[in-house]
Design a protein around this motif. Sequence first.
Motif, mmCIF file in Angstrom:
data_model
loop_
_atom_site.group_PDB
_atom_site.id
_atom_site.type_symbol
_atom_site.label_atom_id
_atom_site.label_comp_id
_atom_site.label_asym_id
_atom_site.label_seq_id
_atom_site.Cartn_x
_atom_site.Cartn_y
_atom_site.Cartn_z
ATOM 1 N N GLY A 87 0.814 -1.206 0.000
ATOM 2 C CA GLY A 87 0.000 0.000 0.000
ATOM 3 C C GLY A 87 0.846 1.254 0.000
ATOM 4 N N GLU A 88 0.245 2.332 0.498
ATOM 5 C CA GLU A 88 0.873 3.643 0.474
ATOM 6 C C GLU A 88 0.837 4.259 1.873
ATOM 7 O OE1 GLU A 88 0.019 7.960 -1.628
ATOM 8 O OE2 GLU A 88 -0.736 6.138 -2.564
ATOM 9 N N ILE A 89 1.950 4.849 2.272
ATOM 10 C CA ILE A 89 1.995 5.538 3.558
ATOM 11 C C ILE A 89 1.080 6.755 3.468
ATOM 12 C CG2 ILE A 89 3.426 6.786 5.228
ATOM 13 C CD1 ILE A 89 4.244 3.888 5.127
ATOM 14 N N GLU A 90 0.091 6.810 4.345
ATOM 15 C CA GLU A 90 -0.821 7.950 4.358
ATOM 16 C C GLU A 90 -0.360 9.015 5.347
ATOM 17 O OE1 GLU A 90 -5.322 8.500 5.633
ATOM 18 O OE2 GLU A 90 -5.095 7.628 3.630
ATOM 19 N N SER A 91 0.113 8.570 6.505
ATOM 20 C CA SER A 91 0.628 9.518 7.496
ATOM 21 C C SER A 91 1.627 8.801 8.385
ATOM 22 C CB SER A 91 -0.515 10.125 8.325
ATOM 23 O OG SER A 91 -1.177 9.132 9.074
ATOM 24 N N PRO A 101 4.766 10.288 3.946
ATOM 25 C CA PRO A 101 3.507 10.120 3.225
ATOM 26 C C PRO A 101 3.749 10.030 1.714
ATOM 27 C CG PRO A 101 3.232 11.726 4.967
ATOM 28 C CD PRO A 101 4.712 11.412 4.885
ATOM 29 N N GLY A 102 3.046 9.118 1.088
ATOM 30 C CA GLY A 102 3.191 8.897 -0.352
ATOM 31 C C GLY A 102 4.105 7.748 -0.715
ATOM 32 N N ASP A 103 4.949 7.297 0.216
ATOM 33 C CA ASP A 103 5.827 6.163 -0.076
ATOM 34 C C ASP A 103 4.992 4.918 -0.357
ATOM 35 O OD1 ASP A 103 8.165 7.591 0.282
ATOM 36 O OD2 ASP A 103 8.580 6.807 2.295
ATOM 37 N N GLN A 104 5.352 4.192 -1.411
ATOM 38 C CA GLN A 104 4.723 2.915 -1.741
ATOM 39 C C GLN A 104 5.495 1.826 -0.999
ATOM 40 O OE1 GLN A 104 1.915 2.948 -4.078
ATOM 41 N NE2 GLN A 104 2.209 5.063 -3.415
ATOM 42 N N VAL A 105 4.789 1.042 -0.175
ATOM 43 C CA VAL A 105 5.453 0.074 0.696
ATOM 44 C C VAL A 105 4.786 -1.301 0.613
ATOM 45 C CG1 VAL A 105 6.258 1.831 2.328
ATOM 46 C CG2 VAL A 105 4.031 0.755 2.674
ATOM 47 N N PHE A 106 5.491 -2.290 1.109
ATOM 48 C CA PHE A 106 4.917 -3.623 1.290
ATOM 49 C C PHE A 106 5.504 -4.198 2.560
ATOM 50 C CE2 PHE A 106 8.922 -4.657 -0.487
ATOM 51 C CZ PHE A 106 9.160 -6.020 -0.404
ATOM 52 N N GLY A 107 4.805 -5.198 3.138
ATOM 53 C CA GLY A 107 5.333 -5.735 4.371
ATOM 54 C C GLY A 107 4.588 -6.945 4.895
ATOM 55 N N TYR A 108 4.984 -7.320 6.101
ATOM 56 C CA TYR A 108 4.514 -8.543 6.739
ATOM 57 C C TYR A 108 4.269 -8.247 8.211
ATOM 58 C CZ TYR A 108 4.840 -13.393 8.439
ATOM 59 O OH TYR A 108 4.600 -14.605 9.026
ATOM 60 N N THR A 109 3.083 -8.567 8.708
ATOM 61 C CA THR A 109 2.749 -8.317 10.115
ATOM 62 C C THR A 109 2.908 -9.563 10.985
ATOM 63 O OG1 THR A 109 0.411 -8.801 9.771
ATOM 64 C CG2 THR A 109 1.108 -6.490 9.526
ATOM 65 N N GLY A 110 3.163 -10.713 10.378
ATOM 66 C CA GLY A 110 3.326 -11.938 11.149
ATOM 67 C C GLY A 110 2.073 -12.282 11.927
ATOM 68 N N MET A 111 2.261 -12.743 13.168
ATOM 69 C CA MET A 111 1.119 -13.163 13.980
ATOM 70 C C MET A 111 0.277 -11.988 14.483
ATOM 71 S SD MET A 111 2.686 -16.470 15.979
ATOM 72 C CE MET A 111 1.375 -16.479 17.143
ATOM 73 N N ASN A 112 0.717 -10.768 14.248
ATOM 74 C CA ASN A 112 -0.102 -9.610 14.617
ATOM 75 C C ASN A 112 -1.311 -9.470 13.697
ATOM 76 O OD1 ASN A 112 1.537 -8.827 16.763
ATOM 77 N ND2 ASN A 112 2.889 -7.706 15.395
#
Length: 147
Positions: A87-91, A101-112
Amino acid sequence: MKTVYYQQYGSPQVLSLKEMPKPVPGAGEVLVKIHAANVNYGDIAARNFGNISASEFNMPGILMLFARLSFGWKKPKRNLLGSEFSGEIESVGENVTLFKPGDQVFGYTGMNMGTHAEYLCVKENAAIDIKPSRLSHYEAAALPSVG
């Protein structure tokens, strides 16, 4: 924000759409507007955890005990599934230096968990990074744990 929510273990019928408050990033956190999140075996197992056998768990049996304690014995402790996102960093919260803000990112939250929602707050030093520009959000969301 819209979420895919569940309050009990079971088949896909336990999932429902639920409106929840949009999260606000705290110090050291970023708010991501999620463009894509996947559904993988971990989500299916977590959703149906009350009915899953040790052989279906696909991990050593002793870990099943710890997983039950973490996810919830009779009902889920975490009501939003999903562990991978793009997604995109909103704030950003106070003291965030790695993202803006505006950075396009991806990631992993694991068990959270929690990525089956429109927005997600994560620590800036969590498993999150700038999305490669050559990848779509759909492709990036599929990479972190099962890619």
